[in-house]
Design a protein around this motif. Structure first.
Motif, short mmCIF file in Angstrom:
data_model
loop_
_atom_site.label_atom_id
_atom_site.label_comp_id
_atom_site.label_asym_id
_atom_site.label_seq_id
_atom_site.Cartn_x
_atom_site.Cartn_y
_atom_site.Cartn_z
N PRO A 106 9.80 4.07 10.20
CA PRO A 106 9.09 2.84 10.55
C PRO A 106 8.07 3.11 11.65
CG PRO A 106 11.47 2.48 10.48
CD PRO A 106 11.26 3.96 10.42
N LEU A 107 6.85 2.63 11.44
CA LEU A 107 5.78 2.82 12.41
C LEU A 107 5.48 1.54 13.18
CD1 LEU A 107 3.47 4.54 13.62
CD2 LEU A 107 2.06 3.84 11.68
N ARG A 108 5.32 0.43 12.46
CA ARG A 108 4.99 -0.83 13.11
C ARG A 108 5.56 -1.98 12.29
NH1 ARG A 108 0.24 -0.45 12.29
NH2 ARG A 108 -0.07 -1.98 10.64
N GLN A 109 6.30 -2.86 12.95
CA GLN A 109 6.91 -3.99 12.26
C GLN A 109 6.24 -5.28 12.70
OE1 GLN A 109 11.12 -4.39 12.91
NE2 GLN A 109 11.41 -5.79 11.19
N ASP A 110 5.71 -6.00 11.72
CA ASP A 110 5.14 -7.32 11.93
C ASP A 110 5.95 -8.32 11.11
OD1 ASP A 110 2.97 -6.38 13.54
OD2 ASP A 110 2.00 -5.66 11.70
N PRO A 111 5.82 -9.61 11.37
CA PRO A 111 6.58 -10.58 10.58
C PRO A 111 6.34 -10.40 9.07
CG PRO A 111 5.60 -11.66 12.48
CD PRO A 111 5.04 -10.27 12.45
N GLY A 112 7.40 -10.07 8.36
CA GLY A 112 7.32 -9.93 6.91
C GLY A 112 6.72 -8.64 6.42
N GLN A 113 6.36 -7.72 7.33
CA GLN A 113 5.73 -6.46 6.90
C GLN A 113 6.24 -5.29 7.74
OE1 GLN A 113 1.43 -7.06 7.04
NE2 GLN A 113 1.42 -7.39 4.82
N LEU A 114 6.17 -4.10 7.12
CA LEU A 114 6.53 -2.87 7.83
C LEU A 114 5.54 -1.78 7.44
CD1 LEU A 114 8.66 -1.34 9.61
CD2 LEU A 114 9.70 -0.61 7.45
N ALA A 115 4.81 -1.25 8.43
CA ALA A 115 3.99 -0.06 8.22
C ALA A 115 4.87 1.17 8.47
CB ALA A 115 2.79 -0.07 9.16
N GLU A 162 0.86 -1.18 0.00
CA GLU A 162 0.00 0.00 0.00
C GLU A 162 0.90 1.23 0.00
OE1 GLU A 162 -2.34 -0.08 3.51
OE2 GLU A 162 -3.50 -1.84 2.95
N LEU A 163 0.46 2.27 -0.70
CA LEU A 163 1.21 3.51 -0.69
C LEU A 163 0.24 4.68 -0.76
CD1 LEU A 163 4.02 4.85 -0.71
CD2 LEU A 163 3.90 4.85 -3.21
N GLY A 164 0.38 5.60 0.18
CA GLY A 164 -0.37 6.85 0.19
C GLY A 164 0.59 8.00 0.37
N TYR A 165 0.06 9.20 0.41
CA TYR A 165 0.93 10.37 0.53
C TYR A 165 1.55 10.45 1.93
CZ TYR A 165 2.66 15.12 0.08
OH TYR A 165 3.46 16.24 0.04
N PHE A 166 0.84 9.96 2.93
CA PHE A 166 1.31 10.11 4.31
C PHE A 166 1.89 8.82 4.89
CE2 PHE A 166 -1.84 13.49 3.79
CZ PHE A 166 -1.10 14.58 4.22
N GLY A 167 1.84 7.73 4.16
CA GLY A 167 2.40 6.50 4.69
C GLY A 167 2.03 5.31 3.83
N GLY A 168 2.36 4.11 4.33
CA GLY A 168 2.06 2.92 3.55
C GLY A 168 2.47 1.66 4.28
N LEU A 169 2.49 0.57 3.50
CA LEU A 169 2.80 -0.75 4.04
C LEU A 169 3.65 -1.48 3.01
CD1 LEU A 169 2.15 -2.94 6.27
CD2 LEU A 169 0.29 -3.68 4.74
N LEU A 170 4.75 -2.07 3.46
CA LEU A 170 5.60 -2.83 2.55
C LEU A 170 5.85 -4.23 3.10
CD1 LEU A 170 8.72 -2.93 3.86
CD2 LEU A 170 8.72 -0.55 3.08
N ALA A 171 6.16 -5.12 2.21
CA ALA A 171 6.49 -6.50 2.58
C ALA A 171 7.97 -6.74 2.33
CB ALA A 171 5.66 -7.49 1.76
N ALA A 172 8.65 -7.30 3.30
CA ALA A 172 10.09 -7.60 3.18
C ALA A 172 10.53 -8.41 4.38
CB ALA A 172 10.90 -6.30 3.09
#
Length: 405
Positions: free
Chosen positions: A371-380, A336-346
């Motif tokens: 970085p806002l929140r790190q979950d397994p395999g994802q980063l908000a 996900e990608l927005g102007y104020f933030g997003g979510l990536l997988a890695a």
């Protein structure tokens, strides 16, 4: 208290009255149609980068029906006294002490942005001193993304990166993707940017102290019991509409109005729409469900507003890289990608450093990332918008017609 009766906008440039309360100096100006006016006064409490001059139109509008007091507590507005030891609660208590010392009838505070936290705390902690309270740009909720951006701004100031701080702060105040709707002119944006860029060392220290107070605030233990009106700019990203609505829901007698075509500076961008609500509310009149430029939220809406404030979709180019200033670099997929933030997988290492990150998208300038929140395999993540060229490029990528200069 004696009021000045010869108000004109030029008077707001005059030296204020000073009330000494123990070690603290409180600056104020007080106006009314009659010097001995006994009606409940409106008390104006501004936010960051605001002074008495910011309220010229409001004073003129309100004086027709109410005495008006403008107040700068220590470290606010034109009051240069530093007060690092004072909490938000203690500053709110100073408002009550101000009212006691001057023997004022119950106040009707209007708090804007940072001033909204002080007005709300004053109303909650001193109900006998508050007749009703109006809040706009409500702060001090501690939303993780907002806290992260405040912390990043403080870090940039500590590093002397005033330009980067100014661009990030401006993006929080004026939503760049909504300039066509809010009607903010390029001239106004540039003037506000210059004001932030030119903060003196004393201004920077006062901003730091005020931001630290917000970050240290643990939340409202009680909410205003007096009639309360909360104004939310529908495009406000820094203090989002759902936060305003939830605050209103927690108050004993509150309404929340959505101001159309406005963001964090709703009272300046849509003066007429806000003014149509000011005096009816302060008089105690019933508020209309619909008014030109605004909409009163129904009670059942207050806890159901969408918390996703911007659309975030998979971009056309989903493959990207994430780079850290220490030299590490990882391939990532943008979910996900927005102007104020997003979510990536890695697959990223645990315990990521809080700063020094850049998102690298093919054909785009490097985009600073937090970085806002790190979950397994994802980063908000959130985007601080401290680099104007990368922010412009992102706006053009997401919403070409709305990209701003």
């Amino acid at each position: 208290m004696p009021y000045c009766t010869d108000y004109n906008p030029g008077r707001l440039n005059d030296a204020p009255e000073v009330l000494q309360l123990g070690p603290w100096r409180l600056h104020y100006q007080a106006y009314a149609r009659h010097a001995d006016d006994r009606r409940n006064p409106v008390l104006l409490l501004g936010g960051a980068f605001q002074s008495f001059r910011s309220f010229a139109s409001e004073v003129e509008e309100l004086l027709a029906e109410h005495p008006v007091i403008l107040l700068d507590l220590p470290s606010q507005g034109g009051n240069l006294q530093l007060a690092p030891e004072l909490s938000l609660e203690q500053l709110a208590d100073l408002i009550a002490a101000f009212a006691d010392e001057l023997r004022l009838p119950p106040l009707m505070p209007i708090g804007l942005s940072y001033g909204s936290a002080l007005a709300a705390l004053f109303a909650a902690r001193h109900p006998e001193r508050c007749a009703r309270v109006l809040l706009a740009g409500i702060t001090a909720f501690g939303r993780p993304g907002a806290r992260l951006l405040l912390q990043e701004g403080l870090a940039l100031l500590a590093e002397g990166q005033t330009e980067a701080f100014a661009h990030g702060a401006l993006t929080g105040l004026l939503n760049p993707l909504r300039l066509a709707q809010t009607g903010v002119s390029p001239v106004f944006r540039k003037a506000l940017l210059r004001q932030i860029q030119r903060l003196s060392p004393g201004d920077v220290e006062r901003y730091r102290q005020n931001s630290q107070r917000l970050l240290a605030f643990t939340g409202f233990r009680c909410h205003p019991a007096s009639p309360t009106l909360v104004l939310a700019g529908e495009h406000d990203h820094f203090t989002q509409p759902w936060e305003h609505a939830q605050f209103a829901a927690a108050c004993a007698h509150a309404h929340c109005a959505l101001i159309h075509n406005a963001d964090h500076l709703a009272q300046f961008e849509q003066r007429a729409a806000c003014a149509r609500l000011y005096n009816p509310f302060l008089r105690g009149d019933d508020l209309p469900l619909l008014s030109p430029g605004s909409q009163l939220l129904a009670p059942e809406q207050l806890l159901t507003l969408d918390k996703r404030h911007e659309p975030r979709r998979p971009p056309a180019q989903r493959q990207a890289r994430l780079r850290h200033a220490d030299g590490g670099e990882w391939k990532v997929e943008l979910c996900e990608l927005g102007y104020f933030g997003g979510l990536l997988a890695a697959e990223l290492p645990g315990q990521l450093p809080p700063r020094g990150w850049q998102l690298l998208i093919a054909g785009q300038p490097a985009l600073p990332l937090l970085p806002l929140r790190q979950d397994p395999g994802q980063l908000a993540f959130v985007l601080p918008h401290s680099e104007p060229q990368s922010s412009l490029a992102l706006a053009a990528l997401l919403q070409p017609a709305a990209a701003c200069a």
